[in-house]
Design an enzyme around this catalytic site. Sequence first.
Site, mmCIF file in Angstrom:
data_model
loop_
_atom_site.group_PDB
_atom_site.id
_atom_site.type_symbol
_atom_site.label_atom_id
_atom_site.label_comp_id
_atom_site.label_asym_id
_atom_site.label_seq_id
_atom_site.Cartn_x
_atom_site.Cartn_y
_atom_site.Cartn_z
ATOM 1 N N PHE A 1 166.475 -45.888 -56.837
ATOM 2 C CA PHE A 1 165.587 -44.969 -56.122
ATOM 3 C C PHE A 1 165.159 -43.795 -57.008
ATOM 4 C CE2 PHE A 1 164.334 -41.858 -52.798
ATOM 5 C CZ PHE A 1 163.324 -42.631 -52.227
ATOM 6 N N ARG B 1 173.124 -40.415 -67.153
ATOM 7 C CA ARG B 1 174.388 -40.110 -67.827
ATOM 8 C C ARG B 1 174.508 -40.870 -69.158
ATOM 9 N NH1 ARG B 1 178.535 -37.799 -64.993
ATOM 10 N NH2 ARG B 1 177.652 -38.340 -62.979
ATOM 11 N N LYS C 1 173.388 -44.422 -40.673
ATOM 12 C CA LYS C 1 172.878 -45.796 -40.511
ATOM 13 C C LYS C 1 173.590 -46.790 -41.435
ATOM 14 C CE LYS C 1 170.571 -45.449 -44.431
ATOM 15 N NZ LYS C 1 170.228 -46.266 -45.559
ATOM 16 N N GLU D 1 177.892 -47.410 -49.730
ATOM 17 C CA GLU D 1 178.079 -46.036 -49.225
ATOM 18 C C GLU D 1 178.661 -46.021 -47.805
ATOM 19 O OE1 GLU D 1 178.495 -42.618 -50.246
ATOM 20 O OE2 GLU D 1 176.734 -43.120 -51.437
#
Length: 340
Positions: free
Chosen positions: A15, A35, A192, A282
Amino acid sequence: MSGSAAVAVLGGGNFGTVIANMIAEKGREVRLWMRDAESAEQINALHENKRYLPGVSLSEGLVATSDMAQALKDVEIVFVSVPSGAVREVARQARPWIRPGQILVSTTKGIEAGTFCLMSEVISQELPDARVGVLSGPNLAKEVAQRELTGTVIASGDEALRDSIQALLHSAYFRVYASSDTYGVELGGTLKNIYAIAAGMSAAFGMGENTKSMLLTRSLAEMSRFAVSMGANPLTFLGLAGVGDLIVTCMSPLSRNYRVGYALGQGKTLQEAVDALGEVAEGVNTLRQVRNKAAEKEVYMPLVDGLYQVVFEGAPVQEVAKRMMLNQQASDVEFVLPRS
């Protein structure tokens, strides 16, 4: 808004890369901080993020770097698109180059372990002089990369910030709507993920359309009940960041959370599901946080309770599903009908 100053995106996942590329395609200079120096060099050489967006050609106006100072030098707007567990550390790392009044927009969905802070709260704690917003909605990165028509929500109490982000991101295929309910929008995008695990699990059982529909609407009722207990506006959940994001995450096999649920529904353990995915979804972390907070606040969340038993306590999926069908039947839409 000046219309010409550079924009930074912290985080080179799918994203973060898509957002950076969309802005670069509109002619703005964009710095994508990653990174890993090798990955940044590869993007600059090939104009492609081979790991996260293979096959998608990236604009030449997008410059990747692993140098935070270089990424943030003289930028107008900063998007934070790193995984939730890294947001606080990255905000601290960015602090020396963030000016007072700098706009920071979080696109990260999640809850910090131990604090129950949402990502905008983490950023505000670490960078108290910044102006902070949240971008959330049904935004599967691979579809946005293919320029499929997509809607998103920019949430902030700062009207000028909302206007700036709408102008920056709006395009023929990317529609940006505004909300002042930052907490509700962010909580919708976070909660969600839990219900996508439930949807994947149900899909593995071969559920019918009636069952899918019931699961989605009861998930929405549970999400908004919890959100209201935390101070959000229930009407936020009727929008893109609520029901919109819930639908795409619960119906799409592209969703990591859905895939974890599907694996659990096939009888795999959580560890086997995560190993197959190659990363923790997540929703797994969010489930633990929300279940504990709901218990503390005495919010009735039968789907969360049932999922928790399956994911963390190894309860048999079919047994939990049966028990969930025996749960209390109350008002269908509880913010319309008074509860007796």
